[in-house]
Design a protein around this motif. Structure first.
Motif, mmCIF file in Angstrom:
data_model
loop_
_atom_site.group_PDB
_atom_site.id
_atom_site.type_symbol
_atom_site.label_atom_id
_atom_site.label_comp_id
_atom_site.label_asym_id
_atom_site.label_seq_id
_atom_site.Cartn_x
_atom_site.Cartn_y
_atom_site.Cartn_z
ATOM 1 N N TYR A 269 28.088 -32.668 -23.184
ATOM 2 C CA TYR A 269 28.478 -31.505 -23.995
ATOM 3 C C TYR A 269 29.889 -31.025 -23.637
ATOM 4 O O TYR A 269 30.499 -30.251 -24.368
ATOM 5 N N SER B 6 28.906 -25.457 -17.495
ATOM 6 C CA SER B 6 28.018 -24.454 -16.899
ATOM 7 C C SER B 6 26.657 -25.065 -16.584
ATOM 8 O O SER B 6 26.286 -26.130 -17.084
ATOM 9 N N ASP B 7 25.893 -24.345 -15.750
ATOM 10 C CA ASP B 7 24.533 -24.802 -15.429
ATOM 11 C C ASP B 7 23.672 -24.848 -16.688
ATOM 12 O O ASP B 7 22.819 -25.731 -16.835
ATOM 13 N N GLU B 8 23.893 -23.907 -17.596
ATOM 14 C CA GLU B 8 23.126 -23.893 -18.842
ATOM 15 C C GLU B 8 23.387 -25.167 -19.650
ATOM 16 O O GLU B 8 22.467 -25.784 -20.190
ATOM 17 N N THR B 9 24.665 -25.580 -19.705
ATOM 18 C CA THR B 9 25.023 -26.801 -20.417
ATOM 19 C C THR B 9 24.357 -28.010 -19.777
ATOM 20 O O THR B 9 23.827 -28.894 -20.452
ATOM 21 N N TRP B 10 24.373 -28.038 -18.450
ATOM 22 C CA TRP B 10 23.757 -29.165 -17.737
ATOM 23 C C TRP B 10 22.236 -29.172 -17.932
ATOM 24 O O TRP B 10 21.619 -30.231 -18.027
ATOM 25 N N ASP B 11 21.645 -27.987 -17.983
ATOM 26 C CA ASP B 11 20.197 -27.916 -18.239
ATOM 27 C C ASP B 11 19.860 -28.581 -19.571
ATOM 28 O O ASP B 11 18.910 -29.369 -19.676
ATOM 29 N N ARG B 12 20.642 -28.254 -20.600
ATOM 30 C CA ARG B 12 20.402 -28.818 -21.927
ATOM 31 C C ARG B 12 20.619 -30.326 -21.924
ATOM 32 O O ARG B 12 19.841 -31.083 -22.524
ATOM 33 N N LYS C 160 17.835 -32.148 -19.950
ATOM 34 C CA LYS C 160 16.587 -32.070 -20.719
ATOM 35 C C LYS C 160 16.619 -33.048 -21.894
ATOM 36 O O LYS C 160 15.648 -33.767 -22.165
#
Length: 660
Positions: free
Chosen positions: A504, A447-453, A456
Motif C-alpha cells: 500500500y 503506518s501499523d494500520e496499513t501493515w495490518d491491512r 491480512k
C-alpha cells in the motif's frame, strides 16, 4: 510447590527449584535420557536450570529443530576447547550456528591447516568422552572483563565491554576447566554431544566483520544428531560439488565470470545465452496468456525518484550512485564531483519505474487490474565476498511484474499468481514448493494500520489459494509483507525464487491513483511479483538441478548428427538441415574420428540426442538415435525424426497448446 503444564494439556506439581530434567525424568526415564534442553514458557533453556515458578514445559530432544541447533552450538564450544587445549596461543572470538553446522573464529599468528583437522577432531571426541557437565554461571560485567583479560582473551573482553550495558550481568558456560562467554542455552554435558561432527574448511574473516580490523582464522564444521544424518549430508555435498554450476559452465561452455573485468556480472556464451533465450521466450508466452503487458523502463533514475520511493533512505548503501554532470579538464586529471551535481542511481529494482508507467494517463477502476511485466536489468552493490557464481551477482535480470489492483481484487489476483507460479515450476520439473509469509520488519515504511491491512490481505489470499504457509515474523520488505516460494531440487536443497509482495506504501509515496465508480480518486494496491526471481540465479539452479543435462526443450544443442565415415558426410549435412528446418538446434560432427570417440565426447557435453549416420543410414535415409544416459539406439526414418523430435523438443506450454 510449582505447577508445570505439559504439551498434552496435563498439569503436574513439583518441588520448588525443580528443573526441566526433573520434569522429563518424572515422565519417563527414556525421555530424560533423550532430553537436551526445554522450552519454558516458549523460551529455550538449559535442562538443568531450576524453574522460577509455574510454567509450561516442552522437552527438547535431538529430533527437534531446537535440539539440532543446540548440538551445533555445543559442537562450536567443543571445537573451541579442543583448539585451545592443542594450541594454547589461540584466542577464541565468536562461534555461532549456521545452516548445516557452525564456525568459530580464532586469533592466532601461526595459520591453521586442514591437516590439523584430524588432530582437532580427535581432541573433540576426547572432550565428548570426558562428559564434562556444562554449567551456567552469572558474572558481573567488570569481573568478566577482568577474568578474560587475565587469561589473554582480549577479544572476549572487548565483546563484553562493547556489547553488555554497564551493570548488566552476563552468562558464562563452563565445561571442565574451559569456559566461554555465551547466552546459552547448552546441552547438560559434553557427553550429550553426538560424535556426528566433521570439520570442513578454513577461511579468513575480519574481526567484527570490519575490513579495518584484524584478520582472524575461521574454522567451519558440520554437526548432526547421528552418523546417518552426517553421512547423508556429506553425500549431498559430494553431489553438489559434482553439480556446481561454475564447473559445469566451463565444461559446457555456457558463460564465464571475470572479477577484474566485471565483478559480479556475467559474460554469457552462445550456448548459455541460448538457454536464457528459451526461458525468456517461455516466460513471455506464459505472461501474455495470463494477461500481462510487457514494458521497458530506464536503467538510470534520478535520486529524487528514489527519495520519493523510500529506497534512498533505506537501501542507498546497496545502490550504485552516479553523479549527473559532464567532467571538465584534461585527460588523466583527477575528476572532482561538484557539490551541486545531481545524483543518479542504477536501479536496484523496477518497482518505482512501474509506478511511473501506471501514472501516465487517467486510470479508471475499469482499467484494473493492470499487470505490467518487465525483464528488468537491475544492479545491486553486493560485497565482493558475497558474490557466488551466477547465484549472487551485482547485475541481474528479474522476471518482474507489478499488478495494480483494487482492494477487492487482491485475493483473486493473488490466487491467479499462485496458480501461474505452480504451473511454471512444474514445467521446469519442480513439484515440491513451500510457502512462507514474511511480516513487517522493524525498519519499514507506512503506518501499523496499513501493515495490518496488507498482512491480512496476503494471509487471506494464501488461505484462499489453499497453500500451507509458514509465518516468518519480521522478514518482510520495508514497504510490505511478502510471500516467498521455495522449491526443493533433486538433492534436497531449498531455493527461494518466487515472491508476492502486497504494497500500500509505494503507490501512496509516488502518487499513483485511479478514479473510483463514485468519481473519487483512490490509491491502487500494488502487488510486486516474480516467479523465477533472478534469471541468472534460476539458470544456475537449473544447471545444478539437471547436472548440466537439460531437458530437450532447454538444451542449447538438441541434436548432433555424427557421421561414421566421410562417405556419409553429405547425408549428415542433409539430415542436419532437415532437422533444423523442423525447428531443432542441431550441430554436425564430420571429423575423422571413431564414432565411439564422438559419442563419448558429445555425451560429456550433455547433448541429449546423437544421430549416428553411416553408409546404410544414408542409403535408407534413416538415423540411429542415441540418447544421453542410454546404451541402446533407435532406428528411425529422417522424415519421422523431423516430426517426432520437433514435437518432443517443444517447450511444455507449446506441447499443451499443440495437444489441444
Amino acid at each position: 510447590m510449582i505447577k508445570v503444564s505439559l504439551p498434552d494439556g496435563s498439569v503436574r506439581e513439583y518441588e520448588d527449584g525443580a528443573s526441566p530434567f526433573d520434569v522429563a525424568k518424572s515422565i519417563s526415564n527414556s525421555l530424560a535420557k533423550k532430553a537436551l534442553a526445554a522450552r519454558v514458557d516458549g523460551e529455550l533453556r538449559d535442562l538443568m536450570r531450576p524453574l522460577e515458578g509455574d510454567a509450561s514445559i516442552e522437552i527438547v530432544t535431538a529430533n527437534d529443530a531446537d535440539g539440532l541447533e543446540l548440538i551445533r552450538h555445543d559442537a562450536a564450544h567443543v571445537l573451541a576447547q579442543a583448539v585451545q587445549e592443542l594450541y594454547p596461543d589461540a584466542q577464541v572470538t565468536i562461534g555461532p550456528v549456521i545452516d548445516d553446522g557452525f564456525y568459530y573464529d580464532f586469533a592466532r599468528e601461526e595459520p591453521f591447516s586442514t591437516e590439523d583437522f584430524e588432530k582437532i577432531e580427535k581432541k573433540m571426541r576426547e572432550i565428548v568422552d570426558a562428559d564434562y557437565p556444562i554449567i551456567r554461571e552469572v558474572w558481573a560485567k567488570e569481573d568478566a572483563i577482568e577474568t578474560f583479560k587475565k587469561i589473554g582473551e582480549d577479544y572476549k573482553a572487548q565483546i563484553i565491554d562493547d556489547i553488555i550495558p554497564p551493570g548488566e550481568p552476563i552468562t558464562v558456560y563452563k565445561q571442565g576447566e574451559w569456559f566461554d562467554l555465551c547466552r546459552g542455552p547448552h546441552l547438560p554435558s559434553t557427553g550429550k554431544l553426538p560424535k556426528a561432527f566433521k570439520l570442513m574448511k578454513l577461511a579468513g574473516a575480519y574481526w567484527r566483520g570490519d575490513s579495518k580490523n584484524e584478520m582472524l582464522q575461521r574454522m567451519y564444521g558440520t554437526a548432526w544428531a547421528n552418523e546417518k544424518d552426517l553421512k547423508a549430508h556429506l553425500t549431498r555435498l559430494e553431489e553438489a560439488e559434482k553439480r556446481d554450476h561454475r564447473k559445469l559452465a566451463t565444461q559446457l561452455d555456457l558463460f564465464h565470470l571475470d572479477g577484474l573485468a566485471a565483478a559480479g556480472s556475467i559474460f554469457w556464451h552462445p550456448k548459455g545465452y541460448q538457454i536464457w533465450r528459451q526461458i525468456e521466450s517461455y516466460m513471455r508466452r506464459r505472461l501474455d496468456a495470463a494477461g500481462y503487458e510487457e514494458i521497458k523502463t530506464p536503467q538510470l533514475m534520478d535520486s529524487v525518484q528514489w527519495e520519493k520511493s523510500g529506497h534512498w533512505g533505506k537501501y542507498r548503501e546497496n545502490m550504485f550512485i552516479v553523479p549527473d554532470f559532464i567532467p571538465e579538464g584534461d585527460e588523466g586529471v583527477e575528476i572532482s564531483v561538484p557539490e551541486d551535481a545531481k545524483l543518479m542511481a542504477l536501479k536496484p529494482m523496477n518497482c518505482p519505474a512501474h509506478v511511473e508507467v501506471f501514472k501516465q494517463g487517467q486510470k479508471s477502476y475499469r482499467d484494473l487490474p493492470l499487470r505490467l511485466a518487465e525483464f528488468g536489468c537491475c544492479h545491486r552493490n553486493e560485497p565482493h565476498g558475497a558474490l557466488h557464481g551466477i547465484m549472487r551477482v551485482r547485475q541481474f535480470t528479474q522476471d518482474d511484474a507489478h499488478i495494480f489492483c483494487r482492494e477487492d481484487q487482491i485475493v483473486e489476483e493473488s490466487i491467479k499468481f499462485c496458480r501461474l507460479l505452480e504451473s511454471v515450476y512444474r514445467d521446469f520439473g519442480f513439484e515440491d514448493i513451500a510457502v512462507k509469509l514474511s511480516t513487517r520488519p522493524d525498519v519499514r515504511a507506512g503506518s501499523d494500520e496499513t501493515w495490518d491491512r496488507a498482512e491480512k490481505g496476503l494471509q487471506e489470499a494464501v488461505d484462499a489459494a489453499g497453500l500451507p504457509c509458514e509465518i516468518m515474523p519480521g522478514e518482510g520488505a520495508f514497504y510490505g509483507p511478502k510471500l516467498e516460494f521455495q522449491l526443493t531440487d533433486a538433492i534436497g536443497r531449498v531455493w527461494q525464487c518466487g515472491t508476492l509482495q502486497l504494497d500500500y506504501v509505494l503507490p501512496e509515496r509516488l502518487g499513483a491513483e485511479y478514479t473510483a465508480p463514485d468519481g473519487s480518486k483512490q490509491r491502487p494496491v500494488m502487488l510486486h511479483r516474480a516467479i523465477l526471481g533472478s534469471m541468472e540465479r534460476f539458470i544456475g539452479i537449473l544447471i545444478e538441478e539437471f547436472s548440466g543435462a537439460f531437458p530437450l526443450w532447454l538444451s542449447p544443442v538438441q541434436v548432433v548428427v555424427a557421421a561414421i565415415t566421410d562417405a556419409a558426410n553429405d547425408y549428415a549435412e542433409e539430415a542436419a538441415e532437415a532437422l533444423r528446418k523442423a525447428g531443432l538446434r542441431v550441430e554436425t560432427d564430420l571429423r575423422n574420428e571413431k564414432i565411439n570417440y564422438k559419442v563419448r565426447e558429445h555425451s560429456v557435453q550433455k547433448v541429449p540426442i546423437i544421430a549416428v549416420v553411416g553408409g546404410r543410414e544414408a542409403e535408407d535415409r534413416t538415423l540411429a538415435l542415441r540418447r544421453l544416459g542410454s546404451n541402446g539406439q533407435q532406428m528411425i526414418s529422417l522424415d519421422d525424426a523431423c516430426v517426432d523430435l520437433a514435437q518432443e523438443a517443444l517447450a511444455p506450454d507449446l506441447k499443451v497448446s499443440s495437444a489441444e
